[in-house]
Each structure stands twice: as C-alpha cells, then as structure tokens.
Scaffold this motif. Sequence first.
Motif, PDB file in Angstrom:
ATOM      1  N   TRP A   1       0.853  -1.187   0.000  1.00  0.00           N
ATOM      2  CA  TRP A   1       0.000   0.000   0.000  1.00  0.00           C
ATOM      3  C   TRP A   1       0.887   1.234   0.000  1.00  0.00           C
ATOM      4  N   ASN A   2       0.682   2.096  -0.999  1.00  0.00           N
ATOM      5  CA  ASN A   2       1.455   3.331  -1.094  1.00  0.00           C
ATOM      6  C   ASN A   2       0.768   4.380  -0.223  1.00  0.00           C
ATOM      7  N   VAL A   3       1.439   4.738   0.861  1.00  0.00           N
ATOM      8  CA  VAL A   3       0.840   5.628   1.853  1.00  0.00           C
ATOM      9  C   VAL A   3       0.608   7.023   1.274  1.00  0.00           C
ATOM     10  N   GLN A   4       1.605   7.606   0.601  1.00  0.00           N
ATOM     11  CA  GLN A   4       1.487   8.981   0.108  1.00  0.00           C
ATOM     12  C   GLN A   4       0.500   9.119  -1.046  1.00  0.00           C
ATOM     13  N   GLU A   5       0.332   8.086  -1.847  1.00  0.00           N
ATOM     14  CA  GLU A   5      -0.581   8.135  -3.000  1.00  0.00           C
ATOM     15  C   GLU A   5      -2.042   7.904  -2.603  1.00  0.00           C
TER      16      GLU A   5
ATOM     17  N   LEU B   1       4.575   3.944  11.611  1.00  0.00           N
ATOM     18  CA  LEU B   1       4.898   2.685  10.926  1.00  0.00           C
ATOM     19  C   LEU B   1       6.153   2.802  10.067  1.00  0.00           C
ATOM     20  N   ARG B   2       7.067   3.694  10.434  1.00  0.00           N
ATOM     21  CA  ARG B   2       8.258   3.917   9.603  1.00  0.00           C
ATOM     22  C   ARG B   2       9.121   2.672   9.449  1.00  0.00           C
ATOM     23  N   ASN B   3       9.072   1.743  10.418  1.00  0.00           N
ATOM     24  CA  ASN B   3       9.864   0.511  10.309  1.00  0.00           C
ATOM     25  C   ASN B   3       9.297  -0.449   9.269  1.00  0.00           C
ATOM     26  N   ARG B   4       8.030  -0.305   8.930  1.00  0.00           N
ATOM     27  CA  ARG B   4       7.385  -1.203   7.969  1.00  0.00           C
ATOM     28  C   ARG B   4       7.285  -0.595   6.569  1.00  0.00           C
ATOM     29  N   ILE B   5       7.649   0.673   6.419  1.00  0.00           N
ATOM     30  CA  ILE B   5       7.532   1.351   5.125  1.00  0.00           C
ATOM     31  C   ILE B   5       8.905   1.366   4.465  1.00  0.00           C
ATOM     32  N   ASN B   6       8.956   0.923   3.187  1.00  0.00           N
ATOM     33  CA  ASN B   6      10.236   0.857   2.489  1.00  0.00           C
ATOM     34  C   ASN B   6      10.606   2.215   1.881  1.00  0.00           C
ATOM     35  N   ALA B   7      11.732   2.268   1.169  1.00  0.00           N
ATOM     36  CA  ALA B   7      12.252   3.527   0.625  1.00  0.00           C
ATOM     37  C   ALA B   7      11.309   4.144  -0.418  1.00  0.00           C
ATOM     38  N   GLU B   8      10.544   3.321  -1.122  1.00  0.00           N
ATOM     39  CA  GLU B   8       9.620   3.836  -2.140  1.00  0.00           C
ATOM     40  C   GLU B   8       8.322   4.353  -1.530  1.00  0.00           C
ATOM     41  N   GLY B   9       8.142   4.199  -0.220  1.00  0.00           N
ATOM     42  CA  GLY B   9       6.947   4.695   0.445  1.00  0.00           C
ATOM     43  C   GLY B   9       5.821   3.684   0.523  1.00  0.00           C
ATOM     44  N   PHE B  10       6.128   2.403   0.317  1.00  0.00           N
ATOM     45  CA  PHE B  10       5.119   1.356   0.377  1.00  0.00           C
ATOM     46  C   PHE B  10       5.124   0.690   1.750  1.00  0.00           C
ATOM     47  N   LEU B  11       3.947   0.604   2.335  1.00  0.00           N
ATOM     48  CA  LEU B  11       3.762  -0.185   3.551  1.00  0.00           C
ATOM     49  C   LEU B  11       3.491  -1.602   3.086  1.00  0.00           C
ATOM     50  N   PHE B  12       4.271  -2.553   3.593  1.00  0.00           N
ATOM     51  CA  PHE B  12       4.073  -3.921   3.127  1.00  0.00           C
ATOM     52  C   PHE B  12       4.027  -4.891   4.286  1.00  0.00           C
ATOM     53  N   LEU B  13       3.360  -6.026   4.029  1.00  0.00           N
ATOM     54  CA  LEU B  13       3.171  -7.054   5.037  1.00  0.00           C
ATOM     55  C   LEU B  13       3.071  -8.385   4.313  1.00  0.00           C
ATOM     56  N   THR B  14       3.826  -9.370   4.774  1.00  0.00           N
ATOM     57  CA  THR B  14       3.817 -10.693   4.146  1.00  0.00           C
ATOM     58  C   THR B  14       3.194 -11.702   5.097  1.00  0.00           C
ATOM     59  N   VAL B  15       2.281 -12.522   4.582  1.00  0.00           N
ATOM     60  CA  VAL B  15       1.617 -13.558   5.371  1.00  0.00           C
ATOM     61  C   VAL B  15       1.760 -14.886   4.651  1.00  0.00           C
ATOM     62  N   SER B  16       2.214 -15.892   5.380  1.00  0.00           N
ATOM     63  CA  SER B  16       2.302 -17.241   4.809  1.00  0.00           C
ATOM     64  C   SER B  16       1.894 -18.275   5.854  1.00  0.00           C
ATOM     65  N   GLU B  17       0.859 -17.944   6.616  1.00  0.00           N
ATOM     66  CA  GLU B  17       0.416 -18.812   7.710  1.00  0.00           C
ATOM     67  C   GLU B  17      -0.399 -20.006   7.216  1.00  0.00           C
ATOM     68  N   SER B  18      -1.187 -19.797   6.175  1.00  0.00           N
ATOM     69  CA  SER B  18      -2.117 -20.826   5.721  1.00  0.00           C
ATOM     70  C   SER B  18      -1.574 -21.565   4.496  1.00  0.00           C
TER      71      SER B  18
ATOM     72  N   LYS C   1      -1.824  10.710   6.940  1.00  0.00           N
ATOM     73  CA  LYS C   1      -0.716  10.069   6.220  1.00  0.00           C
ATOM     74  C   LYS C   1       0.593  10.243   6.980  1.00  0.00           C
ATOM     75  N   ASN C   2       0.827  11.463   7.488  1.00  0.00           N
ATOM     76  CA  ASN C   2       2.050  11.712   8.256  1.00  0.00           C
ATOM     77  C   ASN C   2       2.072  10.899   9.544  1.00  0.00           C
ATOM     78  N   LEU C   3       0.918  10.761  10.186  1.00  0.00           N
ATOM     79  CA  LEU C   3       0.815   9.972  11.407  1.00  0.00           C
ATOM     80  C   LEU C   3       1.134   8.505  11.120  1.00  0.00           C
ATOM     81  N   ILE C   4       0.596   7.991  10.018  1.00  0.00           N
ATOM     82  CA  ILE C   4       0.863   6.599   9.625  1.00  0.00           C
ATOM     83  C   ILE C   4       2.343   6.419   9.324  1.00  0.00           C
TER      84      ILE C   4
ATOM     85  N   VAL D   1      -2.877  -0.164  10.333  1.00  0.00           N
ATOM     86  CA  VAL D   1      -3.054   1.234   9.948  1.00  0.00           C
ATOM     87  C   VAL D   1      -4.066   1.922  10.864  1.00  0.00           C
ATOM     88  N   ASN D   2      -5.164   1.247  11.188  1.00  0.00           N
ATOM     89  CA  ASN D   2      -6.166   1.855  12.061  1.00  0.00           C
ATOM     90  C   ASN D   2      -5.630   2.075  13.476  1.00  0.00           C
ATOM     91  N   LYS D   3      -4.742   1.185  13.953  1.00  0.00           N
ATOM     92  CA  LYS D   3      -4.109   1.395  15.256  1.00  0.00           C
ATOM     93  C   LYS D   3      -3.169   2.594  15.208  1.00  0.00           C
TER      94      LYS D   3
END
Length: 130
Positions: free
Chosen positions: A34-38, A54-71, A47-50, A89-91
């Motif tokens: 998810w591109n936060v700024q776009e 969440l700066r540790n989860r946002i990469n250099a291009e400004g994408f918030l990403f999350l990987t799931v492989s539980e199932s 957007k600034n609050l997010i 994001v809501n938290k």
Amino acid sequence: MKDFTRELSYKTSRSSGAGGQNVNKVETSVTVLWNVQESGFFNEFQKNLIQEKLRNRINAEGFLFLTVSESRTQLANKNKATDKILEIVNKALVVPKKRLATKPSKAQKQKRLDTKKKLSDKKENRKFKY
C-alpha cells in the motif's frame, strides 16, 4: 475502522519452510502493498501519522508492506494479510489523549500522613526501653 482495501495491491510468492510438495509448487505466500502517500482515502495529517508510527514497515519507495504465509491457501493468506494491514493502519491512526496533571486531594494527603504516622509509631514501639 477505515476500509481502504481498494488501494491495496498484492504479490504472491512461494512460502518457505515445511509443507512438502504444496510449498514447492504453489505460490501461497501473499505480500500486501500500500502506497501511503498516493492514498486518496486519508488526509495529510493522517498520512504523516501513519508514516511516523509505521516507519519501520515502510520501504524507501513509500510502500507499507506485510507478508503472510500462515495458511496453505493463497486466498486465506490474502484475507489475513488484508485484515492485518487494516488493523495496523487503524491502530496507527489512534492519537492518545494528553494526560492532565492532577493534584492529590486533601483527604488523600491526610490519609498518607496518617499511614506514615501509624508505621512510625509501630516501629517506635519495637525499640527496647530501659
């Protein structure tokens, strides 16, 4: 709870770890991006609050990403990833209330002093007197 699922994009890949043939053949791991700024769903303050929280989860291009492989299924992982990113994001959007400094009441002060006096008397009575 804000639902911005229309702005999410997904990538699939092979999961790592145990699982045998299913892991080796099927791309069940899902990464949600998810591109936060776009985003047109949130205002600049949000957007600034997010980005700040969440700066540790946002990469250099400004994408918030999350990987799931539980199932074992791609669809279940996609649903879990969507739910998790919405929750994260809501938290991040919650602004904690400012703490108001308060003073102890007269009754609280008196109770504290009475307790101290009782403890002091108790210890004083322990002393050996000639």
